[in-house]
Design a protein around this motif. Structure first.
Motif, PDB file in Angstrom:
ATOM      1  N   MET A 810       0.839  -1.214   0.000  1.00 31.49           N
ATOM      2  CA  MET A 810       0.000   0.000   0.000  1.00 31.49           C
ATOM      3  C   MET A 810       0.865   1.252   0.000  1.00 31.49           C
ATOM      4  O   MET A 810       0.605   2.206  -0.740  1.00 31.49           O
ATOM      5  CB  MET A 810      -0.916  -0.014   1.223  1.00 31.49           C
ATOM      6  CG  MET A 810      -1.893   1.172   1.272  1.00 31.49           C
ATOM      7  SD  MET A 810      -2.819   1.212   2.815  1.00 31.49           S
ATOM      8  CE  MET A 810      -3.608  -0.373   2.754  1.00 31.49           C
ATOM      9  N   LEU A 811       1.939   1.245   0.769  1.00 30.29           N
ATOM     10  CA  LEU A 811       2.840   2.408   0.801  1.00 30.29           C
ATOM     11  C   LEU A 811       3.527   2.603  -0.542  1.00 30.29           C
ATOM     12  O   LEU A 811       3.717   3.731  -1.005  1.00 30.29           O
ATOM     13  CB  LEU A 811       3.872   2.237   1.914  1.00 30.29           C
ATOM     14  CG  LEU A 811       3.336   2.157   3.351  1.00 30.29           C
ATOM     15  CD1 LEU A 811       4.483   2.000   4.342  1.00 30.29           C
ATOM     16  CD2 LEU A 811       2.527   3.418   3.684  1.00 30.29           C
ATOM     17  N   ALA A 812       3.917   1.499  -1.155  1.00 26.72           N
ATOM     18  CA  ALA A 812       4.561   1.606  -2.472  1.00 26.72           C
ATOM     19  C   ALA A 812       3.609   2.205  -3.488  1.00 26.72           C
ATOM     20  O   ALA A 812       3.990   3.006  -4.353  1.00 26.72           O
ATOM     21  CB  ALA A 812       5.029   0.219  -2.922  1.00 26.72           C
ATOM     22  N   GLU A 813       2.316   1.799  -3.394  1.00 28.59           N
ATOM     23  CA  GLU A 813       1.322   2.359  -4.311  1.00 28.59           C
ATOM     24  C   GLU A 813       1.184   3.865  -4.101  1.00 28.59           C
ATOM     25  O   GLU A 813       1.121   4.637  -5.055  1.00 28.59           O
ATOM     26  CB  GLU A 813      -0.017   1.667  -4.086  1.00 28.59           C
ATOM     27  CG  GLU A 813      -1.129   2.245  -4.968  1.00 28.59           C
ATOM     28  CD  GLU A 813      -2.503   1.782  -4.532  1.00 28.59           C
ATOM     29  OE1 GLU A 813      -3.458   2.107  -5.229  1.00 28.59           O
ATOM     30  OE2 GLU A 813      -2.602   1.114  -3.487  1.00 28.59           O
ATOM     31  N   VAL A 814       1.143   4.310  -2.845  1.00 27.09           N
ATOM     32  CA  VAL A 814       1.010   5.740  -2.543  1.00 27.09           C
ATOM     33  C   VAL A 814       2.216   6.507  -3.068  1.00 27.09           C
ATOM     34  O   VAL A 814       2.096   7.609  -3.610  1.00 27.09           O
ATOM     35  CB  VAL A 814       0.826   5.957  -1.026  1.00 27.09           C
ATOM     36  CG1 VAL A 814       0.842   7.439  -0.696  1.00 27.09           C
ATOM     37  CG2 VAL A 814      -0.467   5.323  -0.551  1.00 27.09           C
ATOM     38  N   GLU A 815       3.407   5.921  -2.941  1.00 31.34           N
ATOM     39  CA  GLU A 815       4.597   6.582  -3.456  1.00 31.34           C
ATOM     40  C   GLU A 815       4.502   6.764  -4.959  1.00 31.34           C
ATOM     41  O   GLU A 815       4.955   7.767  -5.513  1.00 31.34           O
ATOM     42  CB  GLU A 815       5.842   5.764  -3.099  1.00 31.34           C
ATOM     43  CG  GLU A 815       6.234   5.889  -1.626  1.00 31.34           C
ATOM     44  CD  GLU A 815       7.471   5.083  -1.321  1.00 31.34           C
ATOM     45  OE1 GLU A 815       8.055   4.501  -2.262  1.00 31.34           O
ATOM     46  OE2 GLU A 815       7.866   5.023  -0.137  1.00 31.34           O
ATOM     47  N   ASP A 816       3.923   5.763  -5.644  1.00 32.48           N
ATOM     48  CA  ASP A 816       3.746   5.885  -7.085  1.00 32.48           C
ATOM     49  C   ASP A 816       2.883   7.077  -7.449  1.00 32.48           C
ATOM     50  O   ASP A 816       3.011   7.647  -8.539  1.00 32.48           O
ATOM     51  CB  ASP A 816       3.096   4.607  -7.629  1.00 32.48           C
ATOM     52  CG  ASP A 816       4.144   3.569  -7.986  1.00 32.48           C
ATOM     53  OD1 ASP A 816       5.333   3.960  -7.964  1.00 32.48           O
ATOM     54  OD2 ASP A 816       3.794   2.423  -8.259  1.00 32.48           O
ATOM     55  N   GLN A 817       1.970   7.450  -6.550  1.00 32.34           N
ATOM     56  CA  GLN A 817       1.071   8.586  -6.816  1.00 32.34           C
ATOM     57  C   GLN A 817       1.733   9.925  -6.458  1.00 32.34           C
ATOM     58  O   GLN A 817       1.091  10.962  -6.544  1.00 32.34           O
ATOM     59  CB  GLN A 817      -0.230   8.410  -6.011  1.00 32.34           C
ATOM     60  CG  GLN A 817      -0.998   7.147  -6.370  1.00 32.34           C
ATOM     61  CD  GLN A 817      -2.152   6.887  -5.410  1.00 32.34           C
ATOM     62  OE1 GLN A 817      -2.570   7.798  -4.732  1.00 32.34           O
ATOM     63  NE2 GLN A 817      -2.649   5.651  -5.388  1.00 32.34           N
ATOM     64  N   ASN A 829      11.421   5.627   2.514  1.00 31.94           N
ATOM     65  CA  ASN A 829      10.421   5.174   1.560  1.00 31.94           C
ATOM     66  C   ASN A 829       9.810   3.874   2.088  1.00 31.94           C
ATOM     67  O   ASN A 829      10.049   3.475   3.234  1.00 31.94           O
ATOM     68  CB  ASN A 829      11.047   4.985   0.169  1.00 31.94           C
ATOM     69  CG  ASN A 829      12.313   4.158   0.231  1.00 31.94           C
ATOM     70  OD1 ASN A 829      12.466   3.317   1.136  1.00 31.94           O
ATOM     71  ND2 ASN A 829      13.204   4.360  -0.727  1.00 31.94           N
ATOM     72  N   ALA A 830       9.055   3.217   1.250  1.00 33.46           N
ATOM     73  CA  ALA A 830       8.377   1.992   1.693  1.00 33.46           C
ATOM     74  C   ALA A 830       9.383   0.922   2.107  1.00 33.46           C
ATOM     75  O   ALA A 830       9.171   0.188   3.083  1.00 33.46           O
ATOM     76  CB  ALA A 830       7.467   1.485   0.579  1.00 33.46           C
ATOM     77  N   LYS A 831      10.472   0.798   1.362  1.00 33.31           N
ATOM     78  CA  LYS A 831      11.488  -0.197   1.713  1.00 33.31           C
ATOM     79  C   LYS A 831      12.092   0.102   3.070  1.00 33.31           C
ATOM     80  O   LYS A 831      12.332  -0.792   3.888  1.00 33.31           O
ATOM     81  CB  LYS A 831      12.564  -0.219   0.627  1.00 33.31           C
ATOM     82  CG  LYS A 831      13.652  -1.269   0.865  1.00 33.31           C
ATOM     83  CD  LYS A 831      14.598  -1.325  -0.308  1.00 33.31           C
ATOM     84  CE  LYS A 831      15.689  -2.354  -0.086  1.00 33.31           C
ATOM     85  NZ  LYS A 831      15.146  -3.719   0.136  1.00 33.31           N
ATOM     86  N   PHE A 832      12.337   1.411   3.346  1.00 33.01           N
ATOM     87  CA  PHE A 832      12.878   1.807   4.652  1.00 33.01           C
ATOM     88  C   PHE A 832      11.912   1.425   5.771  1.00 33.01           C
ATOM     89  O   PHE A 832      12.314   0.907   6.810  1.00 33.01           O
ATOM     90  CB  PHE A 832      13.134   3.315   4.650  1.00 33.01           C
ATOM     91  CG  PHE A 832      13.511   3.870   6.012  1.00 33.01           C
ATOM     92  CD1 PHE A 832      14.796   3.740   6.507  1.00 33.01           C
ATOM     93  CD2 PHE A 832      12.561   4.515   6.804  1.00 33.01           C
ATOM     94  CE1 PHE A 832      15.137   4.249   7.756  1.00 33.01           C
ATOM     95  CE2 PHE A 832      12.889   5.018   8.043  1.00 33.01           C
ATOM     96  CZ  PHE A 832      14.174   4.886   8.532  1.00 33.01           C
ATOM     97  N   VAL A 833      10.629   1.627   5.527  1.00 33.76           N
ATOM     98  CA  VAL A 833       9.625   1.276   6.531  1.00 33.76           C
ATOM     99  C   VAL A 833       9.630  -0.223   6.789  1.00 33.76           C
ATOM    100  O   VAL A 833       9.566  -0.698   7.940  1.00 33.76           O
ATOM    101  CB  VAL A 833       8.225   1.766   6.095  1.00 33.76           C
ATOM    102  CG1 VAL A 833       7.143   1.223   7.046  1.00 33.76           C
ATOM    103  CG2 VAL A 833       8.184   3.287   6.038  1.00 33.76           C
TER     104      VAL A 833
END
Length: 847
Positions: A810-817, A829-833
């Motif tokens: 879900m976080l990766a999707e938000v980053e894409d936006q 970023n999502a990976k860091f989380v």
């Protein structure tokens, strides 16, 4: 002894030795007898003192004492026994006018039965050199005389002007033209009757203001009495300049003269006076009518002060405590400029603030030793001009002033808030004379912060100090700037009751006046237009400041131009403050960028400027800009001086505090005072100097246990700053105790500061905090967008833990936006989380 007298003239030491050295012509035959003792008959505007004595052969002599060169001068001798009741000399010392009662022998009294003569002679004498004598008046009633003096030093003018005040209830002005003969001889030019003007008729009371050359008098009119004032000018003109309707009953008082000299024998014969009435004015435009009447009850004294410039009067009744003190004739009124003193020897001393008489707590009421005035024990005293006392019976002249040491001692010893507040404001009025007094006041406040229950001494110190520092600059500022933080006062003063009555405002008869009359007119205009509403208050400032802070938190900033102007105002103030403080300060204040305080400084400048512009249109924008800049700069400088005094008091170091050590008792005392300064500032919504909050939190970290520190932060007593948070990181290591402290502080940092500071702490706890914050913000953004897109696997290593997989996708999707709030920061970023979450889980599981 709050009032201190300084002897300026004493008959026994300044005149008697000179008389004894003059030889038989001037010496006294029976010097020890009271009838032959010299006594003062008048004091002129230039300070010179006229006195009379009995010379050899019972001649009557008149002398003049000059207090500036400490010299005596013999003016004239009457070769018979006369009783001089009034005397005056012109500014050039060429004319002397004397009023006397004839002292008749038995043989002369028999002749008077056959051929009646006048008992009172008014004589005009040429004394440069002694030459002709002219009779101005020959009547059976008492006369007072007074030469007019130029208000400013001028070259000698050829004409003198003389006031003649008669017990027949009229006042005349004589014009006496003089010429010079034989290069040195000054004689009266008028060969016939002297020209004269009628100044007043039907008066029942009159007072002469020798300093400003004004005549006050009262005439009865129908059911009321009218106070009038005539202003005399050097060019011989005079104007009726003021009328005021009085509510005071003046029936059967006879005719009263004030400041027209002194008749010793008449005062000895008089019974205690039924009415004592005096007018006092001050350079601030204050106009007071003081009145005391003979008491109906032996153990009570009643007096009133009509503040004509304010439109109300206050009547005081004092219950006398002492019964062993000799009965006195009346209370004495003294003019101390900003105060009117009411003095009853042996009983009390009451100082009334004439500029701000609205609250009783600004009046000092003293009894016992505090009320005693050395060398002044009788009530036959006059106040011929400001800060002067003439003891008519002893023939001594004093200057009177408030003793600052006694005032501070009274402040330290006071137990009632009303006494403390009155003494504090009186002391702050005199701070302009010495900086040492300001340090003593700060010392008292630092040790009595909790002693005052009805007012905040720090607030009064700040407001009143700024008021007295700024008001001399512009005439109307005292009506526009606040002078107290109190809105009302419910306290009472034991032993004294007060009744306030509304009275009619005086009416000025002349327009476009200057000097005192201009300021009085300004005071009257302010009363007409509701003066309390003219004083600046911070209510609007508080609302606007809170509104801007809430907009900042909600990311809804105002226009760039508006905020740019506010911060430009703050920049000017801080630059001005830096120019004043060229010397290194003892208090380790950080010159930091405190957004909230700079916003408040700039807003205060803008709103105070708008307030003054509405009421000071004639001053000009440039002048108002400078007044406001100085006011806010002096406000910050005063708070710095308070802290400097605290640092000196507790011998604290000027070095920057290190947060890894515990604080001392002295530091805890300084922390407590800083907390009270912050409380006072918040109560008035005034800014604090840059670095105040950082230093305050630093002292809190050193002095308070963790739970108390966090409680203070949560309740707004301590306000976290970026500088403080960074210093916390640098000074404290990563022990378990310090980690707990750091994390507790970081979780309470404002969001904008937290984002900056958190990147500097390389610690798993901090990484976890950043990750949690990132998730929270991303989910908040996602909730707003609510987009539905297919999930894309972005992980290099897929973990078989469905809740974490779902969150990371879900976080990766938000980053894409393009909604990542940390896109400008590295590795958030999502990976860091995901990595942080796994590490945190492993730590909790002990893996």
């Amino acid at each position: 002894m709050l009032l201190q007298l300084s002897a300026e003239f004493d008959l026994q030491s300044d005149v008697v030795p000179w008389l004894l050295a003059q030889g038989p012509a001037a010496a006294l035959d029976a010097f020890e007898k009271s009838a032959a003792t010299p006594y003062v008959v008048n004091v002129e505007r230039n300070g010179k003192i006229i006195y009379t004595w009995k010379g050899s052969g019972r001649n009557t002599c008149i002398g003049l004492y000059d207090p500036f060169n400490k010299q005596n001068e013999h003016l004239y001798t009457f070769e018979k026994d006369l009783h001089v009741i009034s005397c005056s000399i012109n500014n050039e010392k060429t004319l002397l006018v004397a009023v006397s009662f004839l002292q008749s022998t038995k043989e002369e009294r028999v002749n008077q039965l056959l051929q009646p003569v006048s008992k009172c002679l008014t004589l005009l004498i040429e004394i440069h050199p002694v030459n002709n004598v002219r009779v101005l008046k020959a009547v059976d009633t008492c006369i007072r005389v007074q030469f007019l003096y130029p208000v400013a030093n001028r070259n000698p003018f050829p004409e003198s002007h003389l006031l003649l005040i008669s017990e027949d209830k009229y006042i005349e002005q004589f014009h006496i033209h003089v010429v010079t003969e034989d290069h040195h001889k000054v004689v009266i030019q008028n060969s016939g009757q002297l020209p004269r003007d009628r100044v007043a008729d039907d008066l029942i009371w009159a007072q002469w203001d020798m300093t400003e050359q004004r005549l006050f008098y009262i005439v009865p009119k129908e059911s009321r009495n009218i106070l009038k004032c005539v202003q005399f000018y050097p060019d011989e003109n005079f104007n009726l300049i003021l009328e005021a309707s009085l509510d005071i009953s003046l029936r059967d008082i006879g005719l009263k003269f004030v400041n027209f000299g002194y008749d010793y024998s008449q005062d000895q014969e008089m019974e205690p006076r039924s009415l004592n009435l005096q007018v006092f004015t001050s350079k601030t435009g204050s106009f007071c009518l003081c009145c005391s009447q003979a008491p109906d009850i032996p153990k009570e004294v009643t007096y009133s002060v009509s503040f004509l410039h304010k439109g109300y009067s206050k009547t005081f009744t004092v219950a006398l405590q002492r019964t062993d003190y000799p009965q006195v004739k009346e209370v004495a009124f003294l003019n101390l400029d900003y105060y009117v003193a009411v003095y009853l020897p042996g009983h009390f001393l009451h100082l009334l603030n004439t500029q701000h008489p609205d609250l009783m707590c600004y009046n000092l009421f003293l009894t016992g030793e505090d009320a005693r005035i050395n060398m002044l024990h009788k009530s036959s005293i006059q106040s011929p001009f400001k800060s002067a006392v003439w003891d008519c019976c002893s023939g001594r002249m004093f200057t009177v002033r408030i003793n600052e040491c006694s005032l501070m001692q009274f402040l330290w010893n006071s137990k009632r808030d009303s006494d403390r507040l009155a003494a504090l404001h009186c002391a702050l009025l005199h701070v302009r004379n010495t900086t040492d007094l300001e340090m003593q006041i700060i010392q008292w406040i630092s040790e009595n912060l909790s002693a005052c229950s009805t007012f905040d001494p720090l607030q009064e110190l700040i407001i009143a100090s700024l008021y007295w520092a700024m008001c001399p600059e512009t005439s109307k500022l005292d009506k526009l700037l606040p002078y107290t933080s109190l809105l009302y006062w419910n306290g009472i003063i034991p032993g004294i009751t007060c009744i306030t009555d509304i009275i009619s405002l005086p009416e000025l008869k002349v327009q476009n006046c200057k000097g005192f009359w201009e300021k009085l007119n300004l005071n009257l205009e302010c009363v007409k237009y509701a003066e309390p509403h003219l004083h600046y208050n911070n209510n609007v400032l508080r609302r606007e400041w809170y509104k801007l802070l809430s907009e900042e938190k909600a990311e809804e900033r105002r226009t760039t131009t508006y905020l740019r102007n506010i911060f430009e105002n703050a920049k000017k103030v801080l630059s001005n403050l830096a120019e004043w403080n060229l010397e290194e300060r003892l208090v380790p204040l950080f010159q930091e960028e405190d957004y909230q305080q700079r916003l408040l400084i700039g807003l205060m400048v803008a709103q105070l400027k708008d307030h003054l512009m509405r009421h000071l249109q004639y001053v000009g924008k440039t002048k108002i800009d400078q007044i406001v800049l100085d006011y806010v700069s002096k406000l910050l400088d005063l708070i710095c001086r308070i802290m400097e005094a605290v640092w000196r008091k507790y011998s604290l170091q000027s070095c920057v505090l290190c947060l890894d050590k515990r604080g001392s008792a002295a530091e805890f005392a300084a922390f407590h005072i800083m907390s009270r300064i912050l409380e006072a500032a918040n109560g008035m919504c005034i800014p604090l100097p840059p670095g105040f909050h950082t230093l305050h939190v630093g002292l809190g970290v050193r002095c308070l246990p963790l739970h108390t520190l966090l409680h203070y932060i949560d309740n707004g007593v301590l306000q976290l700053t970026e500088t403080c948070a960074i210093k916390l990181l640098k000074d404290l290591d990563n022990t378990e105790k310090n980690e707990k402290l750091k994390f507790s502080i970081f979780t309470r940092l404002p969001e904008a500061i937290g984002h900056k500071v958190s990147q500097l702490w390389n610690h798993p706890v901090n990484s976890n905090f950043i990750a949690r914050n990132s998730v929270k913000l991303l989910l908040d953004k996602l909730r707003k967008r609510q987009h539905n897109r297919p999930v894309v696997d972005r992980l290099s290593v897929h973990v078989e833990f469905l809740p974490l997989n779902y969150l990371v996708d879900m976080l990766a999707e938000v980053e894409d936006q393009g909604l990542n709030p940390f896109e400008e920061e590295d590795n958030v970023n999502a990976k860091f989380v995901e990595e942080t979450a796994l590490k945190h889980t492993m730590m909790l599981l002990g893996l």
